[in-house]
Structures are given as structure tokens and as C-alpha cells.
Design an enzyme around this catalytic site. Structure first.
Site, PDB file in Angstrom:
ATOM      1  N   ASP A 123      12.508  10.028  13.338  1.00  0.00           N
ATOM      2  CA  ASP A 123      12.583  10.300  14.781  1.00  0.00           C
ATOM      3  C   ASP A 123      13.936   9.859  15.347  1.00  0.00           C
ATOM      4  OD1 ASP A 123      10.465  11.667  15.922  1.00  0.00           O
ATOM      5  OD2 ASP A 123       9.209   9.877  16.178  1.00  0.00           O
ATOM      6  N   LYS A 142       3.090  18.831  13.783  1.00  0.00           N
ATOM      7  CA  LYS A 142       4.020  18.224  12.818  1.00  0.00           C
ATOM      8  C   LYS A 142       3.477  18.344  11.396  1.00  0.00           C
ATOM      9  CE  LYS A 142       5.936  15.209  16.326  1.00  0.00           C
ATOM     10  NZ  LYS A 142       6.029  13.890  16.974  1.00  0.00           N
ATOM     11  N   GLN A 182       3.681   8.181  16.174  1.00  0.00           N
ATOM     12  CA  GLN A 182       3.574   9.028  17.356  1.00  0.00           C
ATOM     13  C   GLN A 182       3.493   8.164  18.616  1.00  0.00           C
ATOM     14  OE1 GLN A 182       3.703  12.501  17.376  1.00  0.00           O
ATOM     15  NE2 GLN A 182       3.819  12.212  19.592  1.00  0.00           N
TER      16      GLN A 182
END
Ligand code: NAP
Length: 288
Positions: A120, A53, A97
Site C-alpha cells: 500500500d 482486491k 485494510q
């Protein structure tokens, strides 16, 4: 019939190029699009994902900052960091995460992210926006799958779509996105009776389970579009042991399907690309 491949790598390159262009445009206005990634603990897979990422962001001109916290971080400390990132006008996207180490409540942590920075798309406000047809951030994996269906020019209206898997991050949002596009959607899960009877009806079949060879050729309608989200490893003792594979028996299903995504090189790269797309979207919305 041999199915045509939906090339996730090629499509992801297109998405990244779009993001790079939008990033450059924001920079001319003095905005530096910025993603903050929070990694708690030392889960090896999470470390790899986070590295990707960061690298993807930097390659498209987005600024990315990694905030690493030890696995014994108390929840209030993590929530405090999220609050600071929420309040920081130079940060446009905040991503924690997952999975989090034991003792940290992922729901509480995700709920703490400002929904406008939730790139997200996991915050309940964004999940609710999808469910009720409002704009918001869409979870990257199903959003990437939808982009793949668009790329092949598939008109979803009136088609039968079957999604195998009902997780909050893939199956459910995928089903809602297909429904939003006027497909007739069936969601299957571990308690579904006669899965094959349902999948055989599908014009569009999305497999998001995490079980190798779950979808076999006899479960697929001839000509169907098959999207394989699964990420599994070929077990030891079999040819190609250790290699990444999906939920679909690719070699057999490609003889029946009309279109199919490979693993690797299908949904995975698109998931990564759509995070960048959500981040630039967040930066544009916050600075409009
Ligand atoms: P998950 O939370 O474990 O959900 C799996 C779903 O599959 C559950 O809804 C489960 O049903 C269902 N299921 C399990 N066995 C089944 C069976 N025999 N028949 C039908 N349904 C069954 O997993 P996830 O997070 O959604 O991820 C799914 C897969 O996609 C995993 O392999 C994951 O690694 C992969 N993935 C890939 C990407 C990517 O970028 N390529 C991104 C995210 C996830 P119940 O709800 O009844 O338990």
C-alpha cells in the site's frame, strides 16, 4: 473545447496485462507471487474493497490470501499476525485494510508491516523514501494518477500542478510525485484561502477531497488536465441519486479542460491495478 477522456479502465487493463506477464515470468523461476490481505471487523465498504482486491489478484495470476479477524481483536493479536506474515518467505505483499475498528491504532499497525512488503506504500519508511527521492513503494492511488499522466504523454517539468487535499494516502504523496517530476506544486486544503484563484493557475489539477462538485468549470484553466480522485454519491432527490461521482463537476468541466478522468472509470480502476503492480514488484525484489 471538449476534453479528451483518460480511460482508467483501459489503462488498468494494460497494467494488469503487464502484471500477468511478470507473474508468469516469476512462476517459471518457481516463485508464486503472493499477497496477504488482513481484514479486521465487518465494515461493509471494506468487505467490498477486499473482495475486489482478491478477485483482481486471482485474475492476474497472483496468489491472494485473506486473513479475517473479528472487530474485537486485541492489537497484540493483530500485530502477531503481521509479524508472522512478515516472516513468511512465501508472502511478498502484506496489506491491512483500513479503516480499522475503534481501539486499534492504525499507525502502529501499519508501522508493523515490513516496509519491503508494504504494497500500500503507507509505512513511514516508504513515505519517507518518496519524500527524499529514494526507491520504495508508492501509494496506489497517486501512483495510478501519475501513470495516467504518463499515458497521455504529459511532460510535467515546469508545469503548474495544484493538488486539492493533503491526506497521507492521496494528496501529500501525489504532490511529492508531481514535484519529483519537476512540476511546480501547490497543495490546497480546507484552510486554503481563495481556492479558485489557485486552481485557475493549474496546468494539472488533482482533486482529492470527497466533496461532490467542489471543482466547477470556472475554477479550471482552459486546456488543463483534470484528475478526479473523489468518490462521492449523488444525493437522494437528484437525478442519478446514489450513483458514484467525483469531486469535479464533470459535465461542465469537460467543456473547459483538455483532458479529464471520469468517475467511475478513472482513478478507481487505476488504484486497484497499481496494487497489483506493487505486489509483483515486491515479489520480484524479494526474490531477485
Ligand atoms: P481525506 O483524508 O478526508 O482528505 C480530504 C482532504 O480534502 C483534506 O486534506 C481536507 O483538508 C481537504 N478538504 C476538505 N474540504 C476542502 C475544501 N472545501 N477545499 C479544499 N480542500 C478541502 O480524504 P482522502 O482519503 O484523501 O480521499 C479523498 C477523496 O478521494 C475521497 O472522496 C475518497 O473517497 C477518494 N479516494 C478515492 C480513491 C480511488 O481509488 N478513486 C482512493 C482513495 C481515496 P484538511 O486536511 O484541511 O482537512
Amino acid at each position: 473545447m471538449t476534453a479528451r477522456l483518460i480511460d482508467g479502465n483501459a489503462l488498468a487493463r494494460e497494467v494488469r496485462a503487464e502484471v500477468a506477464g511478470r507473474t508468469a515470468a516469476l512462476r517459471t523461476r518457481g516463485v508464486n507471487p503472493h499477497l496477504a490481505i488482513v481484514l479486521v471487523g465487518d465494515n461493509p465498504a471494506s468487505q467490498v474493497y477486499v473482495r475486489h482486491k482478491m478477485a483482481d489478484s486471482e485474475a492476474t495470476g497472483l496468489a491472494a490470501t485473506l486473513h479475517r479477524l473479528p472487530s474485537d481483536t486485541p492489537e497484540p493479536a493483530l500485530l502477531g499476525l503481521i509479524a508472522r506474515l512478515n516472516a513468511d518467505p512465501t508472502v511478498h505483499g502484506v496489506l491491512v485494510q483500513l479503516p480499522l475498528p475503534d481501539g486499534l491504532d492504525a499507525r502502529a499497525v501499519i508501522s508493523a508491516i515490513d516496509p519491503r512488503k508494504d504494497v500500500d506504500g503507507f509505512h513511514v519508511a516508504n513515505a519517507g523514501a518518496l519524500a527524499t527521492g529514494l526507491p520504495g513503494f508508492r501509494p496506489c492511488t497517486p501512483w495510478g494518477c501519475l501513470r495516467m499522466l504518463d499515458a497521455i504523454g504529459l511532460a510535467l517539468r515546469g508545469l503548474q500542478a495544484v493538488v486539492i487535499g493533503r491526506s497521507n494516502i492521496v494528496g501529500k504523496p501525489m504532490a511529492l510525485m508531481l514535484l519529483e517530476r519537476h512540476a511546480t506544486v501547490t497543495i490546497c486544503h480546507s484552510a486554503t484561502a481563495d481556492l479558485a484563484a489557485l486552481t485557475r493557475q493549474a496546468d494539472v489539477l488533482v482533486a482529492a477531497v470527497g466533496r461532490r462538485h467542489l471543482v466547477t468549470a470556472d475554477m479550471v484553466k482552459p486546456g488543463a488536465v483534470v484528475i478526479d480522485v473523489g468518490m462521492n454519491r449523488v444525493p437522494d432527490g437528484e437525478p442519478g441519486a446514489g450513483r458514484l461521482c467525483g469531486d469535479v463537476d464533470f459535465e461542465a468541466v469537460r467543456d473547459v479542460a483538455g483532458w479529464i478522468t471520469p468517475v467511475p472509470g478513472g482513478v478507481g480502476p487505476m488504484t486497484r491495478a497499481m496494487l497489483l503492480a506493487n505486489t509483483i514488484e515486491a515479489a520480484e525484489r524479494q526474490t531477485a
